[in-house]
Design a protein around this motif. Structure first.
Motif, short mmCIF file in Angstrom:
data_model
loop_
_atom_site.label_atom_id
_atom_site.label_comp_id
_atom_site.label_asym_id
_atom_site.label_seq_id
_atom_site.Cartn_x
_atom_site.Cartn_y
_atom_site.Cartn_z
N UNK A 153 38.98 3.68 89.26
CA UNK A 153 40.35 3.90 89.71
C UNK A 153 41.27 4.19 88.54
N UNK A 154 41.07 3.50 87.41
CA UNK A 154 41.90 3.74 86.24
C UNK A 154 41.71 5.17 85.71
N UNK A 155 40.46 5.64 85.69
CA UNK A 155 40.19 7.00 85.26
C UNK A 155 40.91 7.99 86.17
N UNK A 156 40.83 7.74 87.47
CA UNK A 156 41.46 8.65 88.42
C UNK A 156 42.98 8.59 88.34
N UNK A 157 43.55 7.44 88.03
CA UNK A 157 45.00 7.36 87.87
C UNK A 157 45.46 8.21 86.68
N UNK A 158 44.71 8.15 85.58
CA UNK A 158 45.06 8.98 84.43
C UNK A 158 45.00 10.46 84.79
N UNK A 159 43.96 10.82 85.53
CA UNK A 159 43.83 12.21 85.97
C UNK A 159 44.96 12.59 86.92
N UNK A 160 45.33 11.69 87.81
CA UNK A 160 46.42 11.97 88.75
C UNK A 160 47.74 12.18 88.01
N UNK A 161 47.96 11.40 86.97
CA UNK A 161 49.19 11.57 86.20
C UNK A 161 49.23 12.97 85.58
N UNK A 162 48.09 13.45 85.09
CA UNK A 162 48.06 14.77 84.47
C UNK A 162 48.30 15.88 85.49
N UNK A 163 47.87 15.65 86.73
CA UNK A 163 48.01 16.68 87.75
C UNK A 163 49.28 16.54 88.59
N UNK A 164 50.03 15.48 88.38
CA UNK A 164 51.14 15.18 89.28
C UNK A 164 52.10 16.38 89.42
N UNK A 165 52.50 16.98 88.29
CA UNK A 165 53.47 18.07 88.36
C UNK A 165 52.83 19.34 88.92
N UNK A 166 51.59 19.58 88.54
CA UNK A 166 50.92 20.80 88.99
C UNK A 166 50.72 20.81 90.51
#
Length: 255
Positions: A103-116
């Motif tokens: 889940x932590x890995x996916x949260x970091x990924x989600x943060x990177x994609x949030x704006x896109x």
């Protein structure tokens, strides 16, 4: 979301593994893949997990051929699929930290994609989701315990909780109970059924035909380089269409 393998062909070098394999899993069902050791059950799971691309045919995620989309979109799909291997492979950390990892890995990924992605990708409470997943596998009380102190069966339950914590659309299980005692096996089977009740699609590769009978809604029989039969569990075991299925289940067909 529906995940499908459609007419998949795959080989390793000159060795053919599959010639036209098709299988699907829908939300809220458990599909068991049975077959002898070495027939390619793990390979099929790796293809469904998007770790490997088929030589021919398609892996389709909710009507989207995943090897025809952008790398970013395929990564998004891959992160919505959970996989549990035979080896739990836990980190030197607490049980809770291990359960939080995916889940932590996916949260970091989600943060990177949030704006896109226009804010469509949300954040989760990692600790809360991990503890809930540990509750599902009966290990909430051991959350702050060092993972290295767990038994093999308990470690496998943590690996299951790690995949469950990020609430995947599909959960792929590769012989998850092959080395477990009856108690740990029963706990994990109950957790699989709970995942199904949460509308998660589950595919489990197992050599244990009794396990397939206990928890699967549908069964696919993998023999040679093809799935020779797939259908409702009771029908496949009690009244198979293909005579090879009957012979394999009865032990007449030896691989």
């Amino acid at each position: 979301m529906t995940l499908e393998a459609i007419d998949v062909h795959h080989s390793y070098g000159y060795e053919t593994v599959f010639e036209g394999v098709s299988l699907s899993v829908t939300p809220g069902e458990v599909v068991a893949i049975i077959g002898p050791s070495g027939v390619g059950k793990s390979t099929l799971l790796r293809l469904l997990a998007l770790f490997d691309a088929p030589d021919d045919g398609a892996i389709v995620y909710d009507d989207d051929p995943v090897w025809e989309v952008s790398d970013q979109r395929r990564l998004e799909y891959r992160r919505r699929i959970g996989m549990v291997f035979q080896d739990a492979s836990l980190f030197d950390a607490s049980v809770r930290r291990n359960a939080e990892y995916g889940l932590r890995v996916r949260q970091s990924w989600r943060e990177r994609l949030r704006h896109e992605l226009g804010g469509l990708v949300g954040k989760e409470n990692g600790t809360g989701a991990a503890v809930d997943a540990l509750e599902t596998v009966g290990l909430r009380e051991q959350a702050e315990q060092d993972a290295s102190s767990l038994s093999g069966g308990e470690a496998q339950r943590v690996a299951f909780a790690r995949a469950l914590a990020y609430d995947p659309d599909v959960l792929l299980l590769d012989e998850p109970t092959s080395d477990l005692d009856p108690r740990n096996t029963a706990v994990l089977e109950d957790a699989v059924l709970e995942a199904r009740d949460r509308d998660i699609g589950v595919v489990i590769a197992t050599h244990d035909m009794h396990q397939a009978e206990r928890i699967a809604d549908r069964v696919g029989v993998l023999l040679g380089d093809e799935i020779i039969e797939v259908g409702p569990t009771e029908r496949v075991f009690e009244d198979p269409v293909d005579d090879r299925t009957r012979k394999f289940i009865s032990g007449e067909l030896i691989y």
